[in-house]
Design a protein around this motif. Structure first.
Motif, PDB file in Angstrom:
ATOM      1  N   LYS A 166       1.189  -0.788  -0.164  1.00 27.13           N
ATOM      2  CA  LYS A 166       0.368  -0.069  -0.314  1.00 27.13           C
ATOM      3  C   LYS A 166       0.983   0.983   0.041  1.00 27.13           C
ATOM      4  CE  LYS A 166      -3.524   0.277   2.657  1.00 27.13           C
ATOM      5  NZ  LYS A 166      -5.169   0.792   4.141  1.00 27.13           N
ATOM      6  N   ASP A 167       2.180   0.890   0.695  1.00 30.58           N
ATOM      7  CA  ASP A 167       2.814   2.398   0.564  1.00 30.58           C
ATOM      8  C   ASP A 167       3.657   2.730  -0.114  1.00 30.58           C
ATOM      9  OD1 ASP A 167       2.101   2.936   3.934  1.00 30.58           O
ATOM     10  OD2 ASP A 167       3.396   2.253   4.595  1.00 30.58           O
ATOM     11  N   PHE A 168       4.186   1.907  -1.024  1.00 31.18           N
ATOM     12  CA  PHE A 168       4.500   1.844  -2.282  1.00 31.18           C
ATOM     13  C   PHE A 168       4.001   1.956  -3.553  1.00 31.18           C
ATOM     14  CE2 PHE A 168       8.196  -1.104  -0.879  1.00 31.18           C
ATOM     15  CZ  PHE A 168       9.140  -0.518  -1.398  1.00 31.18           C
ATOM     16  N   ILE A 169       2.067   2.428  -3.387  1.00 31.65           N
ATOM     17  CA  ILE A 169       1.767   2.331  -4.199  1.00 31.65           C
ATOM     18  C   ILE A 169       1.341   4.124  -4.011  1.00 31.65           C
ATOM     19  CG2 ILE A 169      -1.247   1.993  -4.807  1.00 31.65           C
ATOM     20  CD1 ILE A 169      -0.265  -0.663  -4.194  1.00 31.65           C
ATOM     21  N   GLN A 170       1.237   4.315  -2.833  1.00 39.62           N
ATOM     22  CA  GLN A 170       0.951   5.440  -2.657  1.00 39.62           C
ATOM     23  C   GLN A 170       2.113   5.885  -3.140  1.00 39.62           C
ATOM     24  OE1 GLN A 170      -1.965   7.094  -1.390  1.00 39.62           O
ATOM     25  NE2 GLN A 170      -0.933   9.272  -0.976  1.00 39.62           N
ATOM     26  N   LEU A 171       3.479   6.391  -2.424  1.00 38.36           N
ATOM     27  CA  LEU A 171       4.378   6.730  -3.242  1.00 38.36           C
ATOM     28  C   LEU A 171       5.211   6.681  -4.598  1.00 38.36           C
ATOM     29  CD1 LEU A 171       6.851   5.165  -0.444  1.00 38.36           C
ATOM     30  CD2 LEU A 171       6.341   7.228  -0.898  1.00 38.36           C
ATOM     31  N   THR A 172       3.972   6.000  -5.576  1.00 36.08           N
ATOM     32  CA  THR A 172       4.225   6.038  -6.541  1.00 36.08           C
ATOM     33  C   THR A 172       2.869   6.978  -7.917  1.00 36.08           C
ATOM     34  OG1 THR A 172       4.306   3.740  -7.508  1.00 36.08           O
ATOM     35  CG2 THR A 172       6.496   4.244  -6.973  1.00 36.08           C
ATOM     36  N   LYS A 173       1.902   7.207  -7.093  1.00 32.79           N
ATOM     37  CA  LYS A 173       0.771   7.178  -7.929  1.00 32.79           C
ATOM     38  C   LYS A 173       1.076   8.537  -9.279  1.00 32.79           C
ATOM     39  CE  LYS A 173      -0.640  11.007  -4.517  1.00 32.79           C
ATOM     40  NZ  LYS A 173      -1.495  11.609  -3.580  1.00 32.79           N
ATOM     41  N   SER A 174       2.092   8.438  -9.282  1.00 37.39           N
ATOM     42  CA  SER A 174       2.004   9.542 -10.397  1.00 37.39           C
ATOM     43  C   SER A 174       3.558   9.610 -10.791  1.00 37.39           C
ATOM     44  CB  SER A 174       1.812  11.481  -9.845  1.00 37.39           C
ATOM     45  OG  SER A 174       2.477  12.023  -9.082  1.00 37.39           O
ATOM     46  N   LYS A 175       4.044  10.196 -12.184  1.00 37.93           N
ATOM     47  CA  LYS A 175       5.482   9.774 -12.398  1.00 37.93           C
ATOM     48  C   LYS A 175       6.269  10.744 -11.408  1.00 37.93           C
ATOM     49  CE  LYS A 175       9.170  10.159 -15.235  1.00 37.93           C
ATOM     50  NZ  LYS A 175       9.833   8.772 -14.837  1.00 37.93           N
ATOM     51  N   SER A 176       5.365  11.954 -10.556  1.00 35.06           N
ATOM     52  CA  SER A 176       6.279  13.299 -10.204  1.00 35.06           C
ATOM     53  C   SER A 176       6.592  12.660  -8.732  1.00 35.06           C
ATOM     54  CB  SER A 176       5.494  14.493 -10.640  1.00 35.06           C
ATOM     55  OG  SER A 176       4.592  14.738  -9.881  1.00 35.06           O
ATOM     56  N   ASP A 177       5.621  11.879  -8.923  1.00 35.52           N
ATOM     57  CA  ASP A 177       5.507  11.452  -7.053  1.00 35.52           C
ATOM     58  C   ASP A 177       6.981  10.651  -7.279  1.00 35.52           C
ATOM     59  OD1 ASP A 177       3.891  13.010  -5.973  1.00 35.52           O
ATOM     60  OD2 ASP A 177       2.469  11.794  -5.827  1.00 35.52           O
ATOM     61  N   THR A 178       6.586   9.494  -8.235  1.00 31.11           N
ATOM     62  CA  THR A 178       7.645   8.677  -8.398  1.00 31.11           C
ATOM     63  C   THR A 178       9.440   9.212  -8.584  1.00 31.11           C
ATOM     64  OG1 THR A 178       6.237   7.190  -8.945  1.00 31.11           O
ATOM     65  CG2 THR A 178       8.681   6.283  -9.764  1.00 31.11           C
ATOM     66  N   THR A 179       9.355   9.659  -9.153  1.00 29.04           N
ATOM     67  CA  THR A 179      10.999  10.610  -9.170  1.00 29.04           C
ATOM     68  C   THR A 179      11.080  11.475  -7.858  1.00 29.04           C
ATOM     69  OG1 THR A 179      10.678  11.024 -11.596  1.00 29.04           O
ATOM     70  CG2 THR A 179      11.596  12.865 -11.092  1.00 29.04           C
ATOM     71  N   LYS A 180      10.228  11.820  -7.537  1.00 29.19           N
ATOM     72  CA  LYS A 180      10.907  12.661  -6.451  1.00 29.19           C
ATOM     73  C   LYS A 180      11.039  11.755  -5.023  1.00 29.19           C
ATOM     74  CE  LYS A 180       9.371  16.451  -2.773  1.00 29.19           C
ATOM     75  NZ  LYS A 180       8.294  17.199  -2.641  1.00 29.19           N
ATOM     76  N   PHE A 181      10.555  10.929  -5.279  1.00 29.55           N
ATOM     77  CA  PHE A 181      10.350   9.531  -4.504  1.00 29.55           C
ATOM     78  C   PHE A 181      11.786   9.030  -4.206  1.00 29.55           C
ATOM     79  CE2 PHE A 181      10.828   4.953  -3.447  1.00 29.55           C
ATOM     80  CZ  PHE A 181      10.414   5.309  -1.841  1.00 29.55           C
ATOM     81  N   VAL A 182      11.984   8.517  -5.563  1.00 28.02           N
ATOM     82  CA  VAL A 182      13.476   8.790  -5.985  1.00 28.02           C
ATOM     83  C   VAL A 182      14.522   9.258  -5.903  1.00 28.02           C
ATOM     84  CG1 VAL A 182      14.648   7.399  -7.662  1.00 28.02           C
ATOM     85  CG2 VAL A 182      12.679   6.308  -7.499  1.00 28.02           C
ATOM     86  N   GLY A 183      14.395  10.083  -6.080  1.00 27.89           N
ATOM     87  CA  GLY A 183      15.088  11.181  -5.880  1.00 27.89           C
ATOM     88  C   GLY A 183      15.410  11.407  -3.858  1.00 27.89           C
ATOM     89  N   ASN A 184      14.237  11.854  -3.426  1.00 31.26           N
ATOM     90  CA  ASN A 184      15.271  11.192  -1.761  1.00 31.26           C
ATOM     91  C   ASN A 184      15.530  10.620  -1.543  1.00 31.26           C
ATOM     92  OD1 ASN A 184      13.937  14.300  -1.456  1.00 31.26           O
ATOM     93  ND2 ASN A 184      11.369  13.557  -1.330  1.00 31.26           N
ATOM     94  N   ALA A 185      15.258   9.668  -2.015  1.00 35.92           N
ATOM     95  CA  ALA A 185      15.309   8.034  -1.556  1.00 35.92           C
ATOM     96  C   ALA A 185      17.509   7.449  -2.278  1.00 35.92           C
ATOM     97  CB  ALA A 185      14.973   6.689  -2.093  1.00 35.92           C
ATOM     98  N   ILE A 186      18.037   8.373  -2.569  1.00 35.80           N
ATOM     99  CA  ILE A 186      19.000   8.382  -2.911  1.00 35.80           C
ATOM    100  C   ILE A 186      19.835   9.105  -1.860  1.00 35.80           C
ATOM    101  CG2 ILE A 186      20.756   8.793  -5.256  1.00 35.80           C
ATOM    102  CD1 ILE A 186      18.734   7.741  -7.056  1.00 35.80           C
TER     103      ILE A 186
END
Length: 247
Positions: free
Chosen positions: A108-128
């Motif tokens: 559920k949390d992964f789905i929330q973090l990737t609900k849009s392309k922009s959210d996915t991009t931001k999350f990945v940047g923050n994770a790195i």
């Protein structure tokens, strides 16, 4: 309590730190217990390594390592689990420490973090940024578990975004390539929701969870992590061998 220094680290090449939790509010990662990770005094005694290949390493000379105090017997306290892992990497420069993100029931949390392309991009940047801030070498995705076409597609998009951003980071790092690994279930039913054909070229290593093949959901008792299917058990379910043969 066990600590990282309980591992005879001359015998391992990779340690996975599990888990960093998913911060859906900020599209970021977080530690479940930040004090334990970064600040709590964790005993580290080098005595048991005196006969190893690292017996000539003097921890006291590594002044850049987080250390709270030294004792006369050669032992000392690390500054949190991460401080201790940093010390271990100083003793064995070939050791890699990877951060696993997600864990049990994280779908559920992964789905929330990737609900849009922009959210996915931001999350990945923050994770790195998170792994660089805390000194991890690489990152491991532990999405448990994609359960439909939507989550399957989102996982593929997440892997692609990590591959893109880690490739950029690698190009800016001299002599280092950031790696991406992923945990996958041994259940062939669950494995069907991983688009292996699309992501395999971006993944440095698949870590197969060769366990939980029997449990409360089973109609009969049996091995929880069987290497091969029990032909005498009609409900033997999956096996590690069956998973590796899965197409």
């Amino acid at each position: 309590m066990h600590s990282p220094s309980d591992i005879l680290f001359s015998h391992v090449t990779i340690i996975y730190y599990a888990f960093a939790k998913l911060d859906t509010s900020n599209l970021d990662l977080m530690f479940a217990n930040e004090m334990l990770a970064t600040d709590e005094d964790i005993p580290f005694t080098a005595e048991k390594y005196k006969n190893s290949t690292f017996d000539k390493c003097d921890l006291k000379e590594n002044n850049d390592i987080p250390v709270k105090q030294f004792s006369d017997d050669g032992g000392h306290n690390s500054s949190g689990l991460l401080g201790q892992l940093t010390q271990m990497k100083k003793l064995n420069p070939k050791l890699k420490v990877m951060l696993s993100i997600g864990g049990a029931d994280s779908n559920k949390d992964f789905i929330q973090l990737t609900k849009s392309k922009s959210d996915t991009t931001k999350f990945v940047g923050n994770a790195i940024s998170f792994i660089k801030k805390y000194g991890f070498d690489d990152i491991d995705i532990d999405w448990e578990y994609p359960n439909d076409q939507e989550s399957k597609d989102k996982l593929t998009s997440l892997v692609n975004e990590f591959d893109t951003q880690l490739s950029i980071k690698s190009s800016l790092s001299v002599g280092y390539k950031f790696l991406l690994t992923i945990a996958v279930p041994s259940s062939q039913y669950q494995l069907a929701n991983f688009d292996l054909a699309s992501i395999h070229s971006k993944i440095a290593q698949f870590n197969v969870m060769g366990y939980d093949q029997k449990g409360s959901w089973s109609s009969s008792s049996g091995y929880q992590s069987n290497l091969f299917e029990d032909m005498n058990d009609p409900d033997s379910g999956d096996s590690v061998n069956g998973t590796f043969q899965h197409k």
